[in-house]
Design a protein around this motif. Structure first.
Motif, PDB file in Angstrom:
ATOM      1  N   ASP A  68     -34.011 -29.796   2.182  1.00 53.25           N
ATOM      2  CA  ASP A  68     -33.242 -30.583   1.217  1.00 53.25           C
ATOM      3  C   ASP A  68     -31.866 -29.996   0.922  1.00 53.25           C
ATOM      4  N   LEU A  69     -31.288 -29.270   1.871  1.00 51.12           N
ATOM      5  CA  LEU A  69     -29.996 -28.624   1.642  1.00 51.12           C
ATOM      6  C   LEU A  69     -28.903 -29.640   1.327  1.00 51.12           C
ATOM      7  N   PHE A  70     -28.829 -30.697   2.124  1.00 52.51           N
ATOM      8  CA  PHE A  70     -27.740 -31.656   1.956  1.00 52.51           C
ATOM      9  C   PHE A  70     -27.869 -32.442   0.644  1.00 52.51           C
ATOM     10  N   TYR A  71     -29.077 -32.553   0.142  1.00 46.79           N
ATOM     11  CA  TYR A  71     -29.265 -33.160  -1.176  1.00 46.79           C
ATOM     12  C   TYR A  71     -28.631 -32.285  -2.253  1.00 46.79           C
ATOM     13  N   HIS A  72     -28.859 -30.976  -2.173  1.00 43.19           N
ATOM     14  CA  HIS A  72     -28.273 -30.045  -3.144  1.00 43.19           C
ATOM     15  C   HIS A  72     -26.744 -30.038  -3.027  1.00 43.19           C
ATOM     16  N   ILE A  73     -26.230 -30.102  -1.790  1.00 49.09           N
ATOM     17  CA  ILE A  73     -24.777 -30.154  -1.598  1.00 49.09           C
ATOM     18  C   ILE A  73     -24.208 -31.424  -2.217  1.00 49.09           C
ATOM     19  N   PHE A 212     -26.174 -23.023 -13.252  1.00 51.99           N
ATOM     20  CA  PHE A 212     -26.862 -21.772 -13.566  1.00 51.99           C
ATOM     21  C   PHE A 212     -27.707 -21.914 -14.829  1.00 51.99           C
ATOM     22  N   LEU A 213     -27.157 -22.638 -15.814  1.00 50.72           N
ATOM     23  CA  LEU A 213     -27.810 -22.748 -17.120  1.00 50.72           C
ATOM     24  C   LEU A 213     -28.904 -23.806 -17.131  1.00 50.72           C
ATOM     25  N   VAL A 214     -28.612 -24.976 -16.578  1.00 47.22           N
ATOM     26  CA  VAL A 214     -29.580 -26.070 -16.637  1.00 47.22           C
ATOM     27  C   VAL A 214     -29.404 -26.970 -15.427  1.00 47.22           C
ATOM     28  N   SER A 215     -30.320 -26.866 -14.491  1.00 49.10           N
ATOM     29  CA  SER A 215     -30.255 -27.717 -13.313  1.00 49.10           C
ATOM     30  C   SER A 215     -31.560 -27.617 -12.530  1.00 49.10           C
ATOM     31  N   LYS A 216     -31.896 -28.717 -11.899  1.00 49.99           N
ATOM     32  CA  LYS A 216     -33.051 -28.743 -10.995  1.00 49.99           C
ATOM     33  C   LYS A 216     -32.609 -29.058  -9.569  1.00 49.99           C
ATOM     34  N   ALA A 217     -31.303 -29.124  -9.369  1.00 47.89           N
ATOM     35  CA  ALA A 217     -30.753 -29.394  -8.044  1.00 47.89           C
ATOM     36  C   ALA A 217     -29.305 -28.939  -8.016  1.00 47.89           C
ATOM     37  N   GLY A 218     -28.785 -28.733  -6.809  1.00 45.29           N
ATOM     38  CA  GLY A 218     -27.403 -28.283  -6.660  1.00 45.29           C
ATOM     39  C   GLY A 218     -27.348 -26.881  -6.075  1.00 45.29           C
ATOM     40  N   LEU A 219     -26.180 -26.499  -5.609  1.00 46.40           N
ATOM     41  CA  LEU A 219     -26.023 -25.179  -5.003  1.00 46.40           C
ATOM     42  C   LEU A 219     -26.172 -24.066  -6.031  1.00 46.40           C
ATOM     43  N   GLY A 220     -25.741 -24.336  -7.283  1.00 47.07           N
ATOM     44  CA  GLY A 220     -25.943 -23.343  -8.338  1.00 47.07           C
ATOM     45  C   GLY A 220     -27.425 -23.093  -8.579  1.00 47.07           C
ATOM     46  N   TYR A 221     -28.213 -24.142  -8.554  1.00 52.55           N
ATOM     47  CA  TYR A 221     -29.671 -24.008  -8.686  1.00 52.55           C
ATOM     48  C   TYR A 221     -30.245 -23.193  -7.533  1.00 52.55           C
ATOM     49  N   LEU A 222     -29.761 -23.460  -6.298  1.00 53.05           N
ATOM     50  CA  LEU A 222     -30.247 -22.688  -5.148  1.00 53.05           C
ATOM     51  C   LEU A 222     -29.926 -21.205  -5.287  1.00 53.05           C
ATOM     52  N   ILE A 223     -28.717 -20.904  -5.783  1.00 56.16           N
ATOM     53  CA  ILE A 223     -28.318 -19.501  -5.936  1.00 56.16           C
ATOM     54  C   ILE A 223     -29.208 -18.796  -6.953  1.00 56.16           C
ATOM     55  N   VAL A 224     -29.466 -19.452  -8.091  1.00 52.43           N
ATOM     56  CA  VAL A 224     -30.328 -18.858  -9.115  1.00 52.43           C
ATOM     57  C   VAL A 224     -31.737 -18.650  -8.568  1.00 52.43           C
ATOM     58  N   LEU A 234     -30.088 -16.885   1.469  1.00 52.22           N
ATOM     59  CA  LEU A 234     -29.865 -18.185   0.842  1.00 52.22           C
ATOM     60  C   LEU A 234     -28.711 -18.122  -0.161  1.00 52.22           C
ATOM     61  N   VAL A 235     -28.602 -17.004  -0.871  1.00 49.08           N
ATOM     62  CA  VAL A 235     -27.494 -16.821  -1.819  1.00 49.08           C
ATOM     63  C   VAL A 235     -26.156 -16.848  -1.080  1.00 49.08           C
ATOM     64  N   MET A 236     -26.047 -16.044  -0.031  1.00 48.10           N
ATOM     65  CA  MET A 236     -24.784 -15.965   0.706  1.00 48.10           C
ATOM     66  C   MET A 236     -24.458 -17.291   1.394  1.00 48.10           C
ATOM     67  N   MET A 237     -25.488 -17.969   1.916  1.00 50.80           N
ATOM     68  CA  MET A 237     -25.256 -19.271   2.545  1.00 50.80           C
ATOM     69  C   MET A 237     -24.696 -20.264   1.530  1.00 50.80           C
ATOM     70  N   SER A 238     -25.256 -20.267   0.334  1.00 50.71           N
ATOM     71  CA  SER A 238     -24.787 -21.187  -0.712  1.00 50.71           C
ATOM     72  C   SER A 238     -23.358 -20.872  -1.117  1.00 50.71           C
TER      73      SER A 238
END
Length: 268
Positions: A68-73, A212-224, A234-238
Motif C-alpha cells: 500500500d505504498l502508493f496509497y500512503h504517498i 506524526f501526531l494523528v494519522s492512520k495513513a501517509g508517509l509520516g505515519y509510515l515513518i512513525v 522503511l524510514v529512509m525510503m519514506s
C-alpha cells in the motif's frame, strides 16, 4: 560551411548549455553520494541497520510498492497540496488586505512576527481537539505553518513596490484598486513565486508533523510506524520519497512561474 548564429541564438544556446551542465553536475553529485553511501555500508564503515543503504532502500521500495505504498504517498500529496493551496490563497488575501489598509498593516506587523516565531507543532494537541483526529487537523497544521510566511513575504513585497511607479499612477488619477492590479501585483510576481517555493517545503513539513501526531495513513505515519518497529530501511525510503515529492512540487511551481513570466513579457 557552418551557419553563423545570431547574437540571440548564441545567447539561447549558451543558456541551454548551462542548464545541461548544471543538470549533469547535479546528477553526478547524487550518483556519487549514492555510490559512497552504498560503499560505506558494504565495507562496514557505516552501520546499515541505522543508516540503511541504497540497495536496501530499493528492495524495501519494491516490497512496499506491492502493498500500500502508493496509497500512503497519495494521502500525503493530497494533504500537502490542499494545505499549500489554502495557505497561499488565505495568505494572498490577507496580504492584499494589509496593503489596502496601511493602518491595519502597522497594527498587525508585530503580531505576525510573533506568530511566525512560535513553534506550530506545540499547538498540535489544540489543533487536534479543534479540527478532530483526522485529515482536517493535518491540513490545518500545514496551513498554520505556511500561512504567516506567505503573509509576511507578500505584504513586505507589496509595501516595497517602487514608489516612483505608484506616484506616477496617482498623478494620472488612478485609484488604489487600479494601482494594485496594474503595478503592485505584477511588480511582485517574483515575490509571489518565491513565496510559493518556500511554502511547498513548509506545507510538507506541516503535513508530516500532523501525520506524526494523528494519522492512520501517509508517509509520516509510515515513518512513525517504522521507527517503532526499528525498520530503518522503511524510514529512509519514506524520507527519500518525501524529498522526491518536494522536488516535483518545486518543479511544478517553477514551471508555472516561467509560463506566467512569458505571458507577462508577451503582453508588455
Amino acid at each position: 560551411m557552418k551557419k553563423k548564429l545570431s547574437p540571440r541564438e548564441e545567447y539561447l544556446l549558451a543558456i541551454k548549455r548551462r542548464r545541461i551542465a548544471v543538470l549533469s553536475v547535479q546528477l553526478s553529485i547524487v550518483a556519487a553520494f549514492l555510490f559512497i553511501w552504498e560503499l560505506l555500508t558494504r565495507t562496514g564503515s557505516v552501520d546499515p541497520f541505522i543508516f540503511s543503504s541504497p540497495s536496501r532502500i530499493a528492495d524495501m521500495f519494491i516490497v512496499m510498492a506491492r502493498s500500500d505504498l502508493f496509497y500512503h504517498i497519495l494521502i500525503t500529496v493530497l494533504e500537502t497540496v490542499t494545505g499549500f493551496l489554502i495557505g497561499v490563497i488565505l495568505g494572498l488575501l490577507i496580504a492584499v488586505g494589509l496593503w489596502f489598509s496601511p493602518f491595519a498593516n502597522s497594527v498587525a506587523a508585530p503580531f505576525l512576527v510573533i506568530l511566525n516565531s512560535l513553534p506550530k507543532i506545540a499547538l498540535g494537541p489544540v489543533i487536534i481537539v479543534w479540527a478532530g483526529a483526522g485529515a482536517g487537523s493535518i491540513i490545518v497544521m500545514a496551513v498554520a505553518i505556511s500561512l504567516i510566511v506567505t503573509v509576511l513575504e507578500l505584504s513586505g513585497g507589496f509595501v516595497s513596490t517602487d514608489k516612483k511607479l505608484l506616484i506616477t499612477l496617482q498623478s494620472f488619477g488612478a485609484d488604489k484598486k487600479q494601482i494594485f492590479t496594474k503595478v503592485v501585483l505584477p511588480y511582485n510576481i517574483p515575490v509571489l513565486f518565491q513565496s510559493l517555493k518556500v511554502n511547498i517545503g513548509l506545507s510538507l513539513v506541516g503535513v508530516i508533523a500532523g501525520e506524526f501526531l494523528v494519522s492512520k495513513a501517509g508517509l509520516g505515519y509510515l515513518i512513525v510506524y517504522a521507527g517503532q518497529v526499528f525498520k530503518m530501511d522503511l524510514v529512509m525510503m519514506s524520507v527519500i520519497i518525501l524529498g522526491a515529492i518536494a522536488f516535483v512540487m518545486y518543479w511544478v511551481v517553477n514551471l508555472a512561474r516561467q509560463i506566467v513570466e512569458k505571458k507577462i513579457n508577451h503582453d508588455t
